[in-house]
Design a protein around this motif. Structure first.
Motif, PDB file in Angstrom:
ATOM      1  N   THR A 157       0.881  -1.131  -0.128  1.00 61.20           N
ATOM      2  CA  THR A 157      -0.112  -0.107   0.183  1.00 61.20           C
ATOM      3  C   THR A 157       0.836   1.367   0.121  1.00 61.20           C
ATOM      4  OG1 THR A 157      -0.069   0.097   2.590  1.00 61.20           O
ATOM      5  CG2 THR A 157      -1.721  -1.342   1.168  1.00 61.20           C
ATOM      6  N   ILE A 158       0.489   2.040  -0.632  1.00 69.37           N
ATOM      7  CA  ILE A 158       1.293   3.626  -0.804  1.00 69.37           C
ATOM      8  C   ILE A 158       0.906   4.609   0.482  1.00 69.37           C
ATOM      9  CG2 ILE A 158       1.491   5.493  -2.322  1.00 69.37           C
ATOM     10  CD1 ILE A 158       1.547   3.801  -4.670  1.00 69.37           C
ATOM     11  N   ASP A 159      -0.514   4.609   0.583  1.00 66.53           N
ATOM     12  CA  ASP A 159      -1.046   5.563   1.560  1.00 66.53           C
ATOM     13  C   ASP A 159      -0.955   5.575   3.148  1.00 66.53           C
ATOM     14  OD1 ASP A 159      -3.099   3.681   0.981  1.00 66.53           O
ATOM     15  OD2 ASP A 159      -4.565   5.033   2.017  1.00 66.53           O
ATOM     16  N   GLY A 160      -0.766   4.070   3.284  1.00 66.20           N
ATOM     17  CA  GLY A 160      -0.574   3.860   4.917  1.00 66.20           C
ATOM     18  C   GLY A 160      -1.102   2.448   5.268  1.00 66.20           C
ATOM     19  N   ILE A 161      -0.950   2.096   6.252  1.00 64.15           N
ATOM     20  CA  ILE A 161      -1.482   1.160   7.013  1.00 64.15           C
ATOM     21  C   ILE A 161      -2.939   0.605   6.716  1.00 64.15           C
ATOM     22  CG2 ILE A 161      -1.818  -0.329   9.065  1.00 64.15           C
ATOM     23  CD1 ILE A 161       0.726   0.840  10.311  1.00 64.15           C
ATOM     24  N   ALA A 162      -3.388  -0.413   6.187  1.00 61.88           N
ATOM     25  CA  ALA A 162      -4.461  -0.688   5.962  1.00 61.88           C
ATOM     26  C   ALA A 162      -4.916   0.040   4.701  1.00 61.88           C
ATOM     27  CB  ALA A 162      -5.639  -0.692   6.910  1.00 61.88           C
ATOM     28  N   GLY A 163      -4.056   0.512   3.930  1.00 58.10           N
ATOM     29  CA  GLY A 163      -4.334   1.394   2.662  1.00 58.10           C
ATOM     30  C   GLY A 163      -4.996   0.530   1.414  1.00 58.10           C
ATOM     31  N   ALA A 164      -4.957   1.194   0.368  1.00 60.30           N
ATOM     32  CA  ALA A 164      -5.465   0.803  -0.886  1.00 60.30           C
ATOM     33  C   ALA A 164      -4.346  -0.050  -1.510  1.00 60.30           C
ATOM     34  CB  ALA A 164      -5.922   1.635  -1.735  1.00 60.30           C
ATOM     35  N   ARG A 165      -4.575  -1.310  -1.935  1.00 57.51           N
ATOM     36  CA  ARG A 165      -3.343  -1.991  -2.501  1.00 57.51           C
ATOM     37  C   ARG A 165      -2.904  -1.194  -3.888  1.00 57.51           C
ATOM     38  NH1 ARG A 165      -7.443  -6.530  -5.145  1.00 57.51           N
ATOM     39  NH2 ARG A 165      -7.544  -5.703  -7.626  1.00 57.51           N
ATOM     40  N   SER A 166      -1.635  -1.524  -4.083  1.00 58.87           N
ATOM     41  CA  SER A 166      -0.809  -0.605  -4.982  1.00 58.87           C
ATOM     42  C   SER A 166      -0.141  -1.754  -5.989  1.00 58.87           C
ATOM     43  CB  SER A 166       0.083   0.201  -4.365  1.00 58.87           C
ATOM     44  OG  SER A 166       0.816  -0.250  -3.652  1.00 58.87           O
ATOM     45  N   ASP A 167      -0.185  -2.923  -6.108  1.00 62.09           N
ATOM     46  CA  ASP A 167       0.497  -3.802  -6.705  1.00 62.09           C
ATOM     47  C   ASP A 167       0.679  -3.702  -8.207  1.00 62.09           C
ATOM     48  OD1 ASP A 167      -1.916  -4.794  -5.811  1.00 62.09           O
ATOM     49  OD2 ASP A 167      -1.880  -6.586  -6.749  1.00 62.09           O
ATOM     50  N   LEU A 168      -0.317  -3.237  -8.682  1.00 58.14           N
ATOM     51  CA  LEU A 168      -0.201  -2.899 -10.189  1.00 58.14           C
ATOM     52  C   LEU A 168      -0.040  -1.223 -10.572  1.00 58.14           C
ATOM     53  CD1 LEU A 168      -2.956  -4.790 -12.076  1.00 58.14           C
ATOM     54  CD2 LEU A 168      -0.804  -5.434 -11.939  1.00 58.14           C
ATOM     55  N   ALA A 169       0.519  -0.650  -9.395  1.00 54.69           N
ATOM     56  CA  ALA A 169       0.745   0.759  -9.852  1.00 54.69           C
ATOM     57  C   ALA A 169       2.007   0.840 -10.886  1.00 54.69           C
ATOM     58  CB  ALA A 169       1.248   1.278  -8.371  1.00 54.69           C
ATOM     59  N   PRO A 170       2.969  -0.021 -10.931  1.00 55.25           N
ATOM     60  CA  PRO A 170       3.965   0.010 -11.843  1.00 55.25           C
ATOM     61  C   PRO A 170       3.581  -0.500 -13.430  1.00 55.25           C
ATOM     62  CG  PRO A 170       4.490  -1.627 -10.458  1.00 55.25           C
ATOM     63  CD  PRO A 170       3.387  -1.155 -10.043  1.00 55.25           C
ATOM     64  N   ALA A 171       2.508  -1.072 -13.518  1.00 57.17           N
ATOM     65  CA  ALA A 171       2.161  -1.786 -14.488  1.00 57.17           C
ATOM     66  C   ALA A 171       1.980  -0.569 -15.590  1.00 57.17           C
ATOM     67  CB  ALA A 171       0.808  -2.477 -14.794  1.00 57.17           C
ATOM     68  N   PRO A 172       2.269  -0.959 -16.939  1.00 62.23           N
ATOM     69  CA  PRO A 172       2.336  -0.031 -18.133  1.00 62.23           C
ATOM     70  C   PRO A 172       0.998   0.403 -18.845  1.00 62.23           C
ATOM     71  CG  PRO A 172       2.916  -2.052 -18.860  1.00 62.23           C
ATOM     72  CD  PRO A 172       2.854  -2.445 -17.535  1.00 62.23           C
ATOM     73  N   SER A 173       0.726   1.498 -18.734  1.00 57.25           N
ATOM     74  CA  SER A 173      -0.489   1.844 -19.563  1.00 57.25           C
ATOM     75  C   SER A 173       0.270   2.796 -20.923  1.00 57.25           C
ATOM     76  CB  SER A 173      -1.376   2.952 -18.933  1.00 57.25           C
ATOM     77  OG  SER A 173      -2.534   2.868 -19.715  1.00 57.25           O
ATOM     78  N   VAL A 174      -0.496   2.301 -22.212  1.00 54.40           N
ATOM     79  CA  VAL A 174      -0.015   2.656 -23.478  1.00 54.40           C
ATOM     80  C   VAL A 174      -0.946   3.259 -24.234  1.00 54.40           C
ATOM     81  CG1 VAL A 174       1.581   1.802 -25.412  1.00 54.40           C
ATOM     82  CG2 VAL A 174       2.117   1.025 -23.215  1.00 54.40           C
ATOM     83  N   ASP A 175      -0.535   3.920 -25.442  1.00 54.78           N
ATOM     84  CA  ASP A 175      -1.454   4.665 -26.200  1.00 54.78           C
ATOM     85  C   ASP A 175      -0.666   4.788 -27.727  1.00 54.78           C
ATOM     86  OD1 ASP A 175      -3.643   5.091 -27.514  1.00 54.78           O
ATOM     87  OD2 ASP A 175      -4.009   7.047 -27.009  1.00 54.78           O
ATOM     88  N   ILE A 176      -1.223   4.880 -28.887  1.00 56.09           N
ATOM     89  CA  ILE A 176      -0.418   4.864 -29.842  1.00 56.09           C
ATOM     90  C   ILE A 176      -1.097   5.995 -30.873  1.00 56.09           C
ATOM     91  CG2 ILE A 176       0.639   3.875 -32.058  1.00 56.09           C
ATOM     92  CD1 ILE A 176       0.851   1.395 -30.419  1.00 56.09           C
ATOM     93  N   ALA A 177      -0.435   6.851 -31.619  1.00 55.11           N
ATOM     94  CA  ALA A 177      -1.012   8.043 -32.584  1.00 55.11           C
ATOM     95  C   ALA A 177      -1.263   7.160 -33.826  1.00 55.11           C
ATOM     96  CB  ALA A 177       0.037   9.038 -32.629  1.00 55.11           C
ATOM     97  N   ASN A 178      -2.095   6.440 -34.047  1.00 58.38           N
ATOM     98  CA  ASN A 178      -2.512   5.513 -35.353  1.00 58.38           C
ATOM     99  C   ASN A 178      -3.194   6.009 -36.539  1.00 58.38           C
ATOM    100  OD1 ASN A 178      -4.937   5.443 -34.146  1.00 58.38           O
ATOM    101  ND2 ASN A 178      -4.889   3.020 -34.183  1.00 58.38           N
ATOM    102  N   GLY A 179      -3.644   7.375 -36.287  1.00 63.33           N
ATOM    103  CA  GLY A 179      -4.310   8.088 -37.456  1.00 63.33           C
ATOM    104  C   GLY A 179      -5.699   7.551 -37.425  1.00 63.33           C
ATOM    105  N   ALA A 180      -6.268   6.925 -36.331  1.00 63.85           N
ATOM    106  CA  ALA A 180      -7.875   6.789 -36.437  1.00 63.85           C
ATOM    107  C   ALA A 180      -8.699   8.063 -36.747  1.00 63.85           C
ATOM    108  CB  ALA A 180      -8.227   6.083 -35.368  1.00 63.85           C
ATOM    109  N   PRO A 181      -9.659   7.745 -37.691  1.00 61.09           N
ATOM    110  CA  PRO A 181     -10.177   6.439 -37.968  1.00 61.09           C
ATOM    111  C   PRO A 181      -9.932   5.809 -39.339  1.00 61.09           C
ATOM    112  CG  PRO A 181     -11.916   8.258 -38.468  1.00 61.09           C
ATOM    113  CD  PRO A 181     -10.710   8.859 -37.817  1.00 61.09           C
TER     114      PRO A 181
END
Length: 557
Positions: free
Chosen positions: A341-365
């Motif tokens: 947890t990041i905020d403290g004891i009995a806090g909100a779990r943070s195990d996926l905080a370092p997981a990557p989030s991604v986007d690509i400029a693919n010119g849609a539509p």
């Protein structure tokens, strides 16, 4: 029967409440988290969002008032709709298996009735179990995929067997719902949703988790219309000691989500030296290349953000390659939660905080103006010094910029983040949740959670400096809760999306919840002893205890 929620939230400027159909109390009907958002590239004023939404769960007072269980068979995959680029939202109502009328004191007896989540699961012998992921793609017609046929919305989520049924093997599977008429779905028309399709191939011990979905939405791509879903396949019940190994899988559909082909992307090993990718994101560029990202480590090294690519429509995938890092897991391990947890004891779990989030400029539509720039964000760092990091690639992931810290204020301790880039590559947006108070070694001191939205312009040398364009109202995350009450709960991610003219982001928010001192004291006693008696939340707490919401910000004018 078609039902439409009459309540609508809007804001002329600033952030706006997305989950406006869910009540402020009691717990856990007032609990929402893990937001996702998608924009229709063919009709960019149309925005949809999803979240874990417990609007249809029983109240704590039903039966034993000290427990607040997930009601068996009741779904939690919320759906929200905007026709004005995210400036206002509606939450449709359907019919299905519900416990919203189980308010106590009698034990809950769920039944068919009004639901505030996506429909069709109960009728298919399934339960919609959240972890929402949404994407728009073109509709399939007699001559193939074309935007002229209209748009199709894909809503992927976890699913389990409805009590008393055996629709599939294992504990949790991946399923996808689809609609070709989002405006009608918005009005509460249940038949506008096709029955959910099971995507993952399951064994008797499989727990599929943390899926993401993407539709190849640029008509310049040779695989235009393909749909990709990635997830981690735990070979035991969730993340228990028996859950290893957990390979990363990708399923591909070329017929609008009716059938799926599953491919292994990462090895199944999971030990002290090697971990498979987790917390995945999948995207496509204007040329039809598909990319899957996840957090992993290999050969005893520190964790990195890894990438795997397919150039043949998802038939085969390259060996996963570390692209950005090293990355460290932010947070302090909580022995009761079994997670950091990041905020403290009995806090909100943070195990996926370092997981990557991604986007690509693919010119849609249509692929016009595509730069195929890849943008990536994540959270990493030691406790009280964790940061929101940003990196980018302009050469299909072959090389990457050095990660840089982008949070807008020094007091923002990053929690979750997500980027979005305009289809023509001119603008980058980042949404993040942050705690603005340091790690608390007690549960009695106030804590603060906030949502933030950033913007940067892209020049010849890459993405420029980020500027804060939106900041939510702070709230105390102690007001959030796991259903078992032993800790806070804010889910595992936030989300962003962009068009050529605006960007939008959704985040977890605690401003409307109220901290409960009795719960705080009980949570602390579980860590230091002696354990106090478990409180009954509806008797010991304010009615808005547990009230977590989803808020959004849009730069649309």
């Amino acid at each position: 029967m078609a039902l439409l929620l009459a309540v609508q939230a809007s804001a002329a400027s600033g952030d706006v409440l997305v989950t406006n159909g869910s009540p402020t109390g009691p717990f856990s009907q007032n609990k929402q988290n893990e937001p996702a958002v998608a924009i229709d590239a063919h009709a960019p004023n149309v925005v949809v969002a999803g979240s874990n939404d417990e609007i249809d769960m029983e109240a704590c007072n039903a039966g034993d008032p000290t427990t607040c269980p997930f009601t068996r068979g009741v779904g939690v995959s919320g759906f929200y709709y905007s026709t004005d680029s995210g400036k206002s939202w509606t939450q449709p109502m359907y019919t299905g298996w519900t416990a919203r009328n189980c308010l106590g004191p009698a034990p809950c007896a769920a039944a068919v009735g009004t639901i505030g989540t996506i429909p069709g699961y109960f009728e298919s012998g399934l339960v919609a179990d959240g972890d929402p992921a949404l994407a728009f793609g073109p509709r399939l017609g007699p001559s193939g995929f074309s935007w002229s046929n209209g748009s199709r919305l894909y809503y992927a989520n976890l699913t389990s067997n409805f009590p008393g049924t055996k629709t599939f093997n294992g504990f949790e599977a991946i399923a996808v719902s689809r609609t070709d008429n989002v405006p009608v779905a918005r009005g509460g028309a249940k038949p506008s949703w096709m029955p959910p399709v099971l995507v993952s191939m399951q064994s008797s011990t499989t727990f599929s988790d943390k899926e993401q979905v993407w539709a190849d939405n640029a008509s310049s791509s040779p695989f235009f219309g393909n749909v990709y879903i990635c997830w981690a396949s735990f070979r035991g019940q969730e993340k228990s000691p028996n859950a290893s190994p957990a390979p990363m899988l990708v399923a591909v559909s070329s017929d609008g989500g009716s059938t799926w082909t599953q491919q292994l992307v990462s090895p199944a090993a999971n030990n002290s030296n090697v971990n498979p990718m987790d917390g995945c994101t999948v995207r496509t560029d204007s040329k039809g290349n598909a990319y899957v990202f996840g957090l992993a480590k290999s050969s005893g090294s520190s964790p990195f953000e890894f990438m795997s690519m397919s150039s043949n429509g998802g038939q085969t995938w390259s060996h996963q390659t570390p692209v950005v890092g090293p990355v460290s897991q932010p947070g302090v391990f909580d022995p009761v939660l079994g997670r950091p947890t990041i905020d403290g004891i009995a806090g909100a779990r943070s195990d996926l905080a370092p997981a990557p989030s991604v986007d690509i400029a693919n010119g849609a539509p249509d692929g016009s103006g595509a730069t195929d720039r890849i943008v990536l964000s994540y959270v990493s760092g030691a406790i009280n010094t964790q940061h929101v990091y940003f990196a980018e690639s302009s050469d299909q992931g072959a090389t990457w910029s050095n990660p840089r810290m982008v949070e807008s204020r020094s007091t923002d301790h990053g929690y979750y983040s997500a980027p979005a880039i305009s289809p023509n590559g001119t603008d980058v947006y980042i949404v993040y949740n942050a705690f603005t108070t340091p790690y608390r070694n007690d549960t009695s001191s106030a804590r603060t959670l906030v949502g933030v939205f950033l913007h940067a312009s892209v020049g010849t040398s890459g993405t420029g400096a980020f500027t804060e364009v939106g900041r939510g109202t702070p709230g105390d995350p102690r007001a959030s809760s796991q259903n078992n009450l032993v800790g806070e709960f804010l889910g595992d991610y936030v989300y962003a999306a962009a068009t050529r003219t605006y960007g939008t982001g959704v985040w977890n928010d605690a401003r409307n919840g109220t901290d409960c001192p009795a719960i705080d004291a009980w949570r602390m006693s579980l860590r230091v002893g002696p354990a106090l008696s478990r409180p009954a939340p509806q008797q010991a707490c304010n009615n808005t205890f547990g009230n977590s919401d989803i808020y959004a910000f849009t730069t649309a004018k």
